[in-house]
Design an enzyme around this catalytic site. Structure first.
Site, PDB file in Angstrom:
ATOM      1  CG  HIS A  31      -0.240   0.274   2.511  1.00  0.00           C
ATOM      2  ND1 HIS A  31       0.273  -0.742   3.266  1.00  0.00           N
ATOM      3  CD2 HIS A  31       0.054   1.414   3.169  1.00  0.00           C
ATOM      4  CE1 HIS A  31       0.847  -0.247   4.347  1.00  0.00           C
ATOM      5  NE2 HIS A  31       0.738   1.069   4.309  1.00  0.00           N
TER       6      HIS A  31
HETATM    7  C1  UD1 Z   1      -2.103   5.815   5.184  1.00  0.00           C
HETATM    8  C2  UD1 Z   1      -0.817   6.412   5.737  1.00  0.00           C
HETATM    9  C3  UD1 Z   1       0.288   5.387   5.707  1.00  0.00           C
HETATM   10  C4  UD1 Z   1      -0.135   4.129   6.429  1.00  0.00           C
HETATM   11  C5  UD1 Z   1      -1.450   3.612   5.858  1.00  0.00           C
HETATM   12  C6  UD1 Z   1      -1.920   2.435   6.676  1.00  0.00           C
HETATM   13  C7  UD1 Z   1      -0.588   8.831   5.294  1.00  0.00           C
HETATM   14  C8  UD1 Z   1       0.064   9.859   4.454  1.00  0.00           C
HETATM   15  N1  UD1 Z   1      -0.403   7.551   4.907  1.00  0.00           N
HETATM   16  O1  UD1 Z   1      -1.869   5.491   3.830  1.00  0.00           O
HETATM   17  O2  UD1 Z   1       1.419   5.919   6.362  1.00  0.00           O
HETATM   18  O3  UD1 Z   1       0.865   3.155   6.271  1.00  0.00           O
HETATM   19  O4  UD1 Z   1      -2.438   4.649   5.923  1.00  0.00           O
HETATM   20  O5  UD1 Z   1      -2.788   1.624   5.969  1.00  0.00           O
HETATM   21  O6  UD1 Z   1      -1.237   9.161   6.254  1.00  0.00           O
HETATM   22  N2  UD1 Z   1      -9.077   4.419   0.851  1.00  0.00           N
HETATM   23  C9  UD1 Z   1     -10.312   3.839   0.768  1.00  0.00           C
HETATM   24  N3  UD1 Z   1     -10.917   3.446   1.932  1.00  0.00           N
HETATM   25  C10 UD1 Z   1     -10.352   3.598   3.151  1.00  0.00           C
HETATM   26  C11 UD1 Z   1      -9.092   4.189   3.203  1.00  0.00           C
HETATM   27  C12 UD1 Z   1      -8.463   4.602   2.044  1.00  0.00           C
HETATM   28  O7  UD1 Z   1     -10.871   3.685  -0.315  1.00  0.00           O
HETATM   29  O8  UD1 Z   1     -10.955   3.211   4.147  1.00  0.00           O
HETATM   30  C13 UD1 Z   1      -8.427   4.838  -0.425  1.00  0.00           C
HETATM   31  C14 UD1 Z   1      -8.888   6.217  -0.867  1.00  0.00           C
HETATM   32  O9  UD1 Z   1      -8.877   6.229  -2.263  1.00  0.00           O
HETATM   33  C15 UD1 Z   1      -7.771   7.097  -0.350  1.00  0.00           C
HETATM   34  C16 UD1 Z   1      -6.548   6.206  -0.561  1.00  0.00           C
HETATM   35  O10 UD1 Z   1      -7.020   4.898  -0.242  1.00  0.00           O
HETATM   36  O11 UD1 Z   1      -7.672   8.311  -1.023  1.00  0.00           O
HETATM   37  C17 UD1 Z   1      -5.373   6.536   0.324  1.00  0.00           C
HETATM   38  O12 UD1 Z   1      -5.781   6.579   1.685  1.00  0.00           O
HETATM   39  P1  UD1 Z   1      -4.986   7.484   2.734  1.00  0.00           P
HETATM   40  O13 UD1 Z   1      -5.575   7.332   4.077  1.00  0.00           O
HETATM   41  O14 UD1 Z   1      -4.832   8.864   2.221  1.00  0.00           O
HETATM   42  O15 UD1 Z   1      -3.531   6.872   2.720  1.00  0.00           O
HETATM   43  P2  UD1 Z   1      -3.072   5.365   2.832  1.00  0.00           P
HETATM   44  O16 UD1 Z   1      -2.478   4.981   1.530  1.00  0.00           O
HETATM   45  O17 UD1 Z   1      -4.146   4.530   3.413  1.00  0.00           O
HETATM   46  N1  UDP Z   2      -3.598  -5.625   8.677  1.00  0.00           N
HETATM   47  C1  UDP Z   2      -4.903  -6.079   8.787  1.00  0.00           C
HETATM   48  N2  UDP Z   2      -5.551  -6.443   7.643  1.00  0.00           N
HETATM   49  C2  UDP Z   2      -4.953  -6.415   6.415  1.00  0.00           C
HETATM   50  C3  UDP Z   2      -3.616  -5.941   6.319  1.00  0.00           C
HETATM   51  C4  UDP Z   2      -2.973  -5.534   7.472  1.00  0.00           C
HETATM   52  O1  UDP Z   2      -5.453  -6.169   9.890  1.00  0.00           O
HETATM   53  O2  UDP Z   2      -5.596  -6.769   5.424  1.00  0.00           O
HETATM   54  C5  UDP Z   2      -2.902  -5.231   9.918  1.00  0.00           C
HETATM   55  C6  UDP Z   2      -1.544  -5.856  10.079  1.00  0.00           C
HETATM   56  O3  UDP Z   2      -1.642  -7.155  10.624  1.00  0.00           O
HETATM   57  C7  UDP Z   2      -0.875  -4.851  11.001  1.00  0.00           C
HETATM   58  C8  UDP Z   2      -1.457  -3.528  10.550  1.00  0.00           C
HETATM   59  O4  UDP Z   2      -2.657  -3.841   9.842  1.00  0.00           O
HETATM   60  O5  UDP Z   2      -1.274  -5.093  12.343  1.00  0.00           O
HETATM   61  C9  UDP Z   2      -0.514  -2.781   9.651  1.00  0.00           C
HETATM   62  O6  UDP Z   2      -1.159  -1.697   9.065  1.00  0.00           O
HETATM   63  P1  UDP Z   2      -0.880  -1.180   7.598  1.00  0.00           P
HETATM   64  O7  UDP Z   2      -0.152  -2.203   6.836  1.00  0.00           O
HETATM   65  O8  UDP Z   2      -2.157  -0.678   7.053  1.00  0.00           O
HETATM   66  O9  UDP Z   2       0.012   0.119   7.840  1.00  0.00           O
HETATM   67  P2  UDP Z   2       1.534   0.383   8.238  1.00  0.00           P
HETATM   68  O10 UDP Z   2       1.892  -0.506   9.369  1.00  0.00           O
HETATM   69  O11 UDP Z   2       2.359   0.142   7.019  1.00  0.00           O
HETATM   70  O12 UDP Z   2       1.543   1.828   8.571  1.00  0.00           O
END
Ligand code: UD1
Ligand code: UDP
Length: 371
Positions: free
Chosen positions: A208
């Protein structure tokens, strides 16, 4: 102490679940969810699974560009902090919700507590790196998960308020380890996902990071997963909705050996990791979990902030970035198809996962500082 905790994303809900029960024994907590993540599978489902209370405030911010998303959080957080007047604002990790919580509090003169302080990738192209640096420099308490994080802070001149507490996510993983260790957990999971999952008979992946969502990167890791997975030994890819949208925008279809599934619940994700032949991921949380669970892990990034996890893995964790040949070579070394089931069975027999004690250390440090 009266503490406003700010969360917003999946990993922050998970970290909050580790800290909250311990924090609430000693402190009064007001729980704010920015709503940065909003899908049921990315946020809502974790409340029930991890026994999180309903947020006192839900800001409903959702997706959007960095400026738009962060600005909405700042605007919506400020009146809450003015109204609640907490002794501290607690933020987790390195997301835009972390940045917004720290910045709003600091501007109001409210002390900030940062959990997972001091991590550095030394790559300012990553949005997370900017968020962490700013949050750390605004924080009164810096709860570092690793010695390297403490050293990083010292290099930037931050020594006051720094405490090495260990990793909160290890506390939670240890709490549920008994629920995931029996390979029989794969039966119901496979049934729900519509596939036959056997211990050591599949690979598990999550992707992601922003840098892995540009067109060239998407094509590169899609090709690697295509080569790594097969119908006999599929890659189970729990796909973040942002990555799914990026693949769709580029018209990229993943190979038949890649079984794309929705984001999964916490215990299911730990189970899928633990019983996999290997994990491929760019997630900060997943790579540490793979480390604690003893699973081979290929990190689909050029560098990692979790240097101890890699250094202490005895070669079981490797930073491979988007180098397909390296990834396949390491998979052949660490997770050969013929021996992986036996290796997975051995892990299931021998899993020992102790809590890090981070939740207790954070709660105690805040108590010692209470006004
Ligand atoms: C964010 C964090 C990242 C973290 C990740 C965990 C920032 C800059 N990034 O990234 O550090 O590792 O969360 O998972 O804060 N979206 C959906 N549904 C949701 C959430 C997101 O459709 O419930 C889609 C939307 O198109 C959104 C895109 O994902 O615009 C990105 O989501 P966003 O929360 O901005 O950043 P992440 O890539 O999730
Ligand atoms: N995780 C989850 N479901 C998924 C993928 C990840 O519950 O489909 C959990 C994972 O086990 C860990 C946490 O989400 O506990 C990590 O979050 P994510 O990868 O979204 O973000 P990051 O740690 O890179 O910020």
């Amino acid at each position: 102490m009266r503490i406003v905790s700010v969360v917003g994303t999946r990993p922050q809900l998970i970290k909050a679940a580790a800290l909250m029960p311990v924090l609430r024994r000693r402190h009064q907590e007001v729980f704010v969810d920015t709503g940065q993540h909003y899908d049921e599978s990315m946020a809502g489902a974790f409340f029930a699974e991890l026994d999180l209370p309903r947020p006192d405030y839900s800001l409903g911010v959702g997706g959007g560009g960095h400026a738009e998303q962060t600005a909405k959080m700042l605007e919506r957080l400020e009146p809450i902090l003015l109204d609640e007047r907490p002794d501290a604002v607690l933020v987790y990790g390195d997301t835009n919700s972390t940045l917004a919580g720290a910045l709003t509090a600091a501007k109001l003169g409210i002390p900030v507590a940062h959990v997972e302080a001091g991590l550095r990738s030394f790559d300012r192209r990553m949005p997370e790196e900017i968020n962490r640096v700013v949050a750390d420099h605004l924080s009164r308490w810096l709860f570092a998960p690793t010695p390297t994080a403490v050293a990083n802070l010292a290099t930037e001149g931050i020594v006051q308020g720094v405490l090495m507490v260990g990793d909160l996510m290890q506390d939670l993983a240890a709490r549920v380890a008994a629920d995931v260790r029996d390979p029989a957990v794969l039966g119901p999971i496979g049934k729900r996902l519509g596939m036959r999952l056997t211990s050591g008979g599949y690979l598990f992946a999550t992707i992601h990071r922003a840098e892995n969502r540009n067109p060239a990167a998407l094509r590169s890791w899609a090709a690697t997963l295509a080569a790594a997975g097969s119908l006999d030994r599929p890659v189970v890819l729990a796909l973040h909705p942002g990555t799914r949208a990026a693949l769709e925008r580029e018209g990229i279809t993943l190979a038949d050996g890649v079984a794309v599934v929705e984001p999964q619940g916490y215990r299911t994700t730990l189970s899928l990791q633990f019983h996999a032949a290997a994990v491929l991921t760019d997630s900060g949380g997943v790579q540490r979990e793979a480390a604690w669970l003893g699973v081979p892990c290929l990190i689909l990034r050029d560098r990692t902030e979790w240097v101890e996890a890699v250094a202490e893995s005895g070669g079981r964790m490797v930073v491979v970035g988007l180098d397909g040949a390296k990834t396949l070579g390491e998979l052949a070394r660490l997770a050969p198809a013929d021996t992986s089931p036996a290796l997975a069975a051995e892990r299931a027999r021998t899993l020992r996962l102790a809590p890090a004690g981070a939740a207790a250390a954070v709660a105690a440090a805040l108590e010692a500082a209470a006004p």
